[in-house]
Design a protein around this motif. Structure first.
Motif, mmCIF file in Angstrom:
data_model
loop_
_atom_site.group_PDB
_atom_site.id
_atom_site.type_symbol
_atom_site.label_atom_id
_atom_site.label_comp_id
_atom_site.label_asym_id
_atom_site.label_seq_id
_atom_site.Cartn_x
_atom_site.Cartn_y
_atom_site.Cartn_z
ATOM 1 N N MET A 1 0.842 -1.177 0.000
ATOM 2 C CA MET A 1 0.000 0.000 0.000
ATOM 3 C C MET A 1 0.882 1.232 0.000
ATOM 4 S SD MET A 1 -3.099 1.522 0.341
ATOM 5 C CE MET A 1 -4.043 0.046 0.387
ATOM 6 N N LEU A 2 0.659 2.119 -0.948
ATOM 7 C CA LEU A 2 1.367 3.397 -1.026
ATOM 8 C C LEU A 2 0.422 4.507 -0.599
ATOM 9 C CD1 LEU A 2 2.986 2.893 -4.516
ATOM 10 C CD2 LEU A 2 4.195 2.937 -2.345
ATOM 11 N N THR A 3 0.944 5.444 0.183
ATOM 12 C CA THR A 3 0.157 6.585 0.618
ATOM 13 C C THR A 3 0.811 7.856 0.114
ATOM 14 O OG1 THR A 3 -0.559 5.451 2.615
ATOM 15 C CG2 THR A 3 -0.756 7.840 2.609
ATOM 16 N N ALA A 4 0.002 8.729 -0.484
ATOM 17 C CA ALA A 4 0.477 10.035 -0.926
ATOM 18 C C ALA A 4 -0.377 11.106 -0.278
ATOM 19 C CB ALA A 4 0.404 10.155 -2.439
ATOM 20 N N ILE A 5 0.281 12.175 0.142
ATOM 21 C CA ILE A 5 -0.398 13.339 0.693
ATOM 22 C C ILE A 5 -0.340 14.398 -0.396
ATOM 23 C CG2 ILE A 5 -0.372 15.114 2.479
ATOM 24 C CD1 ILE A 5 1.498 11.933 3.135
ATOM 25 N N VAL A 6 -1.508 14.842 -0.855
ATOM 26 C CA VAL A 6 -1.568 15.761 -1.991
ATOM 27 C C VAL A 6 -2.089 17.103 -1.506
ATOM 28 C CG1 VAL A 6 -2.430 16.134 -4.328
ATOM 29 C CG2 VAL A 6 -2.047 13.793 -3.495
ATOM 30 N N LEU A 7 -1.252 18.140 -1.624
ATOM 31 C CA LEU A 7 -1.647 19.507 -1.299
ATOM 32 C C LEU A 7 -2.250 20.118 -2.561
ATOM 33 C CD1 LEU A 7 1.559 20.642 0.622
ATOM 34 C CD2 LEU A 7 -0.395 19.340 1.468
ATOM 35 N N ILE A 8 -3.415 20.742 -2.418
ATOM 36 C CA ILE A 8 -4.157 21.195 -3.590
ATOM 37 C C ILE A 8 -4.547 22.651 -3.451
ATOM 38 C CG2 ILE A 8 -6.205 20.787 -5.015
ATOM 39 C CD1 ILE A 8 -6.220 17.912 -3.655
ATOM 40 N N ASP A 9 -4.166 23.452 -4.442
ATOM 41 C CA ASP A 9 -4.626 24.838 -4.559
ATOM 42 C C ASP A 9 -5.815 24.837 -5.498
ATOM 43 O OD1 ASP A 9 -2.652 26.114 -2.961
ATOM 44 O OD2 ASP A 9 -1.244 25.996 -4.628
ATOM 45 N N VAL A 44 -4.199 9.900 -0.638
ATOM 46 C CA VAL A 44 -4.367 8.940 -1.720
ATOM 47 C C VAL A 44 -3.688 7.646 -1.291
ATOM 48 C CG1 VAL A 44 -3.804 8.413 -4.130
ATOM 49 C CG2 VAL A 44 -4.470 10.741 -3.473
ATOM 50 N N ARG A 45 -4.421 6.545 -1.392
ATOM 51 C CA ARG A 45 -3.878 5.242 -1.018
ATOM 52 C C ARG A 45 -4.116 4.276 -2.164
ATOM 53 N NH1 ARG A 45 -5.654 7.436 3.933
ATOM 54 N NH2 ARG A 45 -4.010 7.402 5.493
ATOM 55 N N VAL A 46 -3.011 3.748 -2.701
ATOM 56 C CA VAL A 46 -3.082 2.837 -3.853
ATOM 57 C C VAL A 46 -2.138 1.661 -3.629
ATOM 58 C CG1 VAL A 46 -3.755 4.629 -5.504
ATOM 59 C CG2 VAL A 46 -1.337 4.163 -5.111
ATOM 60 N N ARG A 47 -2.303 0.618 -4.410
ATOM 61 C CA ARG A 47 -1.463 -0.577 -4.282
ATOM 62 C C ARG A 47 -0.148 -0.462 -5.049
ATOM 63 N NH1 ARG A 47 -3.502 -5.086 -1.962
ATOM 64 N NH2 ARG A 47 -5.723 -5.096 -1.558
ATOM 65 N N GLU A 48 -0.179 0.147 -6.215
ATOM 66 C CA GLU A 48 0.986 0.190 -7.107
ATOM 67 C C GLU A 48 1.456 1.617 -7.324
ATOM 68 O OE1 GLU A 48 2.305 -2.601 -8.506
ATOM 69 O OE2 GLU A 48 0.798 -3.873 -7.523
ATOM 70 N N HIS A 49 2.758 1.785 -7.522
ATOM 71 C CA HIS A 49 3.326 3.101 -7.769
ATOM 72 C C HIS A 49 2.701 3.752 -9.011
ATOM 73 C CE1 HIS A 49 6.411 6.107 -8.810
ATOM 74 N NE2 HIS A 49 6.505 6.208 -7.505
#
Length: 93
Positions: A1-9, A44-49
């Protein structure tokens, strides 16, 4: 599991609509309206890069009202809450 933190304007007049649209994207687990330098933060949480590009570059960044994104990829989770949720979902492979 990959986790990304996305900052959004976003376009300030469309923050609620943008947040709702982003929250509907598969792979986006949470969207927060926040104070500070950015308008929204999405988890964002996904399985693959490769799935990160699908979710962030191909979907989130193309939502009407999104002006810019900045993404941070998490290396390791230290929160017991996050770890317990992952195991409860059966994502421990």
């Amino acid at each position: 599991m990959l986790t990304a933190i996305v900052l959004i304007d976003t376009d300030a007049a469309r923050i609620p609509e943008v947040a709702a649209a982003i929250a509907e994207i598969p792979g986006v687990s949470e969207v927060y309206s926040v104070t500070g330098e950015v308008d929204l933060i999405a988890m964002v949480r996904v399985r693959e890069h490769d799935d990160l590009a699908d979710v962030i570059a191909d979907r989130v960044s193309k939502v009407e009202g999104v002006l810019r994104t900045q993404t941070y990829i998490a290396f390791r989770a230290y929160s017991q809450h996050d770890l317990a949720q992952a195991f409860a979902l059966g994502l421990d492979d």
